[in-house]
Scaffold this motif. Structure first.
Motif, PDB file in Angstrom:
ATOM      1  N   ILE A 258      -1.737  11.666  -6.898  1.00 18.77           N
ATOM      2  CA  ILE A 258      -2.067  11.112  -6.016  1.00 18.77           C
ATOM      3  C   ILE A 258      -2.499   9.672  -5.801  1.00 18.77           C
ATOM      4  CG2 ILE A 258      -4.490  11.501  -5.448  1.00 18.77           C
ATOM      5  CD1 ILE A 258      -4.527  12.062  -2.686  1.00 18.77           C
ATOM      6  N   GLU A 259      -1.745   8.802  -4.222  1.00 17.70           N
ATOM      7  CA  GLU A 259      -1.772   8.029  -4.098  1.00 17.70           C
ATOM      8  C   GLU A 259      -3.326   7.652  -3.197  1.00 17.70           C
ATOM      9  OE1 GLU A 259       0.561   4.167  -1.715  1.00 17.70           O
ATOM     10  OE2 GLU A 259       1.204   6.005  -1.786  1.00 17.70           O
ATOM     11  N   VAL A 260      -4.252   6.881  -3.645  1.00 20.43           N
ATOM     12  CA  VAL A 260      -5.445   6.093  -3.264  1.00 20.43           C
ATOM     13  C   VAL A 260      -5.589   4.746  -3.182  1.00 20.43           C
ATOM     14  CG1 VAL A 260      -8.304   5.676  -3.979  1.00 20.43           C
ATOM     15  CG2 VAL A 260      -6.438   7.783  -5.117  1.00 20.43           C
ATOM     16  N   ARG A 261      -5.622   4.650  -1.461  1.00 15.66           N
ATOM     17  CA  ARG A 261      -5.293   3.129  -1.204  1.00 15.66           C
ATOM     18  C   ARG A 261      -7.217   2.807  -1.140  1.00 15.66           C
ATOM     19  NH1 ARG A 261      -0.780   4.937   3.760  1.00 15.66           N
ATOM     20  NH2 ARG A 261       1.254   5.806   2.500  1.00 15.66           N
ATOM     21  N   THR A 262      -7.378   1.888  -1.661  1.00 15.42           N
ATOM     22  CA  THR A 262      -8.833   1.368  -1.443  1.00 15.42           C
ATOM     23  C   THR A 262      -8.160   0.264  -1.601  1.00 15.42           C
ATOM     24  OG1 THR A 262     -10.874   1.301  -2.388  1.00 15.42           O
ATOM     25  CG2 THR A 262      -9.187   1.379  -3.754  1.00 15.42           C
ATOM     26  N   LYS A 263      -9.602  -0.640  -1.553  1.00 19.78           N
ATOM     27  CA  LYS A 263     -10.036  -2.737  -0.854  1.00 19.78           C
ATOM     28  C   LYS A 263     -10.796  -2.467  -2.153  1.00 19.78           C
ATOM     29  CE  LYS A 263      -8.905  -2.629   3.849  1.00 19.78           C
ATOM     30  NZ  LYS A 263      -9.548  -2.551   5.204  1.00 19.78           N
TER      31      LYS A 263
END
Length: 673
Positions: A258-263
């Motif tokens: 899975i792609e995890v979009r995080t800052k």
């Protein structure tokens, strides 16, 4: 009489109801309302009366207001950049007042733009919290998911000590709806400006340890379930297979990735075991985790990629997973400043990307044509989805992690393009020396060719002069036959008119005949000039003249004329004899229509087809039977004779009471084809 002045507007709703043109008239405004938000550093100055809220333009007044101030504003209207606004000339604080009751709204109502500048209230789930310093003033920018959309909330304080404690909580927010818009006065984002700390309230707090919830398998996300909610975060566990600090994290468990979009920028290494909290979102093909946070559980070894063929990859079962594939290197290219590889396996071409320092090409040592093994994270471009086992994705790419994800298996053959070109160059020099003697022969041939060209030019010049003489003789013949006879008639009629023995009635008849002959001579002269004018020698000009002539003649006869000229008529020249013969035949056909057809409508068509110029004249007149003698038979014979002179044909089809169609089919000169 002087125009009466426009009435003064006294409510915010009256200002907001103006059109752009009306608001541009700078109508006087006097409003009394309460300040709902005021911060010039955010370009946010709002008041609201009992009818609506309105935005105040920064006109440079030396005043600072706070929410709850009761003010009187005098100014003028302006169209603003989105909704009508007020340009204040004076602002006077006259007391204090409670803020208006907020209007409960949904995301759809906010997105419509009708609540711009209004004090509203929403309920949603906090997705992210960031601290922003704006002109030395600290604000919190909070992303709240509500009703299928996301709204930015700008608040001066938080109801918790740590910003992280607000994540995933359900909150009630009251604030002024501040729309963000483009240069075309179109809304593209929404921000709520929170005036007071107690306007941001937690309705449902999160647990003290957000990671205490049970982890789910990655493959279970967005699968069918009769119960469940996606309003809150989910927890996943897996191994890090790719990491871009502050942007994206790719995690894979036993079955899926899975792609995890995080800052977040907390350091991680490939192979680390992590647990991730985030909101499930729909990616292009597989789910994503948005607004995520993570924490490291343990270090670990790198995962082994699955070895696949391109057909297996395009089945779509390994998106966002580590794969390995063997392919041939076609070329290297740049995506912005980042290099990438263009690879091919069978008929499939795909790309492999590697983030590297700007200006550094990590694959400069690889030669085109090399056979390489490529490992990395698979990204599927699904294209058009179809159910069934035969479906294949549109394409895929590979996100490389390290330089050693590309392994050289076999260098290209010694017979590279460069070496082939070098050998070809050497052979070319040998051939140049061997064929040196050909140069002398070519010079002799060139000299002889120039002599022949001079002879040909002289012959062409003589032929051109002969053609000019023939054309001059033809024009003189036309002028003598047509205009000469007309002038003779004019002279005779003039003599008769001036004779003392001629009666008044006879003079009137002679003058009418003179007028008719003069009109005929003008028309004949116009036709002769048109035929010899070189500017009219193209097919397109011929069609234009035919159309103009037909409309002029048929209008005099009160007959409707329709033109169907082909749009692709070539701009190629025609010799004057060709144009004149074809025009006389065309003119004869129109004359027959006017004199004999009793038609109400005529359709004219001109086109080029299969090397022939086609002209068609069709009427809806009485028609006739071709085998029976008819009036105008001499004209029909003339038309056919003229077309035969051009090597063409004149075809006539007619039915009694159903009209007549005349088709001219003239071959174009060979040099036009």
């Amino acid at each position: 009489m002087a125009q009466s002045p426009s009435p003064e507007l006294t409510t915010a709703a009256a200002v907001r109801s103006l059109t752009v043109e009306q608001a541009s008239q700078k109508t006087r405004v006097h409003l009394r309302g309460v300040v709902t938000f005021y911060d010039s550093s955010f370009y946010s100055r709002f008041i609201q009366d009992e009818t609506s809220g309105i935005y105040l333009y920064d006109s440079g007044l030396p005043i600072r207001l706070v929410p709850g101030d009761l003010v009187e504003v005098d100014g003028t209207t302006s169209p603003g950049e989105y909704a009508p606004i007020v340009v204040p000339e004076s602002i006077k604080v006259v007391g204090n007042a409670p803020l208006p009751q907020p209007k409960r709204v949904t995301y759809e109502l906010l997105a419509s733009g009708q609540n711009d500048s209004q004090f509203v209230e929403i309920v949603g789930t906090v997705r992210s919290v960031q601290v922003q310093l704006h002109e030395a003033i600290k604000y919190y920018l909070i992303e709240v998911a509500t009703g299928g959309g996301r709204v930015s909330v700008c608040a001066p304080d938080l109801p918790v000590k740590r910003a992280e404690a607000l994540l995933d909580s359900k909150v009630r927010v009251r604030g002024v709806c501040s729309t963000q818009f483009n240069r075309q006065r179109q809304l593209f984002a929404i921000r709520l400006m929170v005036p007071r700390p107690d306007d941001l309230v937690i309705e449902q707090p999160v647990t003290e340890d957000p990671f205490a919830i049970k982890a789910r398998p990655i493959g279970s996300l967005l699968q069918f379930t009769p119960q469940g909610s996606f309003d809150h975060r989910v927890k996943l566990e897996g191994t890090v297979i790719y990491f871009e600090p502050g942007h994206a994290l790719f995690v894979q468990d036993v079955e899926q990735g899975i792609e995890v979009r995080t800052k977040s920028r907390e350091p991680l290494q490939l192979g680390d075991r992590v647990e991730v909290l985030g909101y499930v979102g729909q990616g292009e093909y597989t789910p994503t985790l948005q607004d995520a946070i993570y924490r490291k559980l343990a270090s670990g070894a790198l995962l082994s990629p699955a070895t696949l063929t391109t057909d297996e990859v395009l089945k779509g079962k390994h998106d966002v997973q580590l794969i390995q594939i063997t392919a041939r290197l076609l070329s290297r290219a740049l995506d912005g400043s980042q290099p990438y590889l263009i690879l091919q396996d069978g008929d499939i071409i795909f790309h492999a990307y590697l983030r590297s320092p700007e200006g550094q090409d990590s694959f400069a040592h690889l030669q085109n044509g090399s056979l390489v093994s490529v490992s990395g994270v698979c990204r599927i471009d699904p294209g058009d989805w179809e159910a069934g086992e035969t479906w294949r994705a549109k394409s895929f790419s590979i996100q490389l992690r390290l330089e050693n994800d590309v392994v050289l298996l076999r260098s290209p053959s010694w017979w590279t393009l460069g070496r082939v070109l070098w050998i070809a160059g050497a052979l070319g020099l040998v051939a140049l020396a061997a064929f040196g003697w050909v140069g002398i022969l070519r010079r002799k041939i060139a000299e002889r060719t120039r002599e022949l060209e001079i002879q040909i030019q002289k012959r062409q010049l003589a032929e051109r002069r002969r053609e000019i003489e023939q054309e001059r003789a033809r024009v003189a013949h036309d002028l003598h036959d047509d205009l000469g006879s007309g002038l003779t008639e004019v002279n005779m009629l003039t003599t008769l008119t001036l004779s003392a023995t001629t009666s008044a009635k006879e003079k009137e008849g002679y003058l009418g005949a003179l007028s008719e002959i003069a009109r005929h001579m003008v028309t004949s002269l116009d036709e002769i000039v048109w035929a010899v004018n070189p500017r009219n020698d193209t097919i397109a000009s011929l069609a234009s003249y035919f159309g103009a002539y037909a409309q002029r003649l048929l209008d005099l006869a009160s007959i409707s004329c329709g033109l169907a000229m082909a749009e692709d008529l070539p701009e190629h020249p025609l010799n004057p004899m060709f144009r004149q013969e074809l025009f006389f035949a065309f003119k004869e056909s129109l004359t027959n229509v006017v004199r004999h057809a009793r038609a109400t409508q005529v359709r004219i068509g001109v086109s080029v087809r299969d090397g022939f110029l086609m002209v068609e004249v069709a009427d809806d007149g009485c028609g006739f039977v071709l085998c029976e003698p008819q009036a105008g038979e001499d004209g029909i014979a003339n038309m056919k004779a003229r077309l035969e002179t051009l090597g063409g044909q004149c075809e006539i089809t007619s039915q009694a009471h159903k009209g007549t169609t005349v088709r001219f089919r003239a071959p174009l000169p060979e040099d036009l084809l």
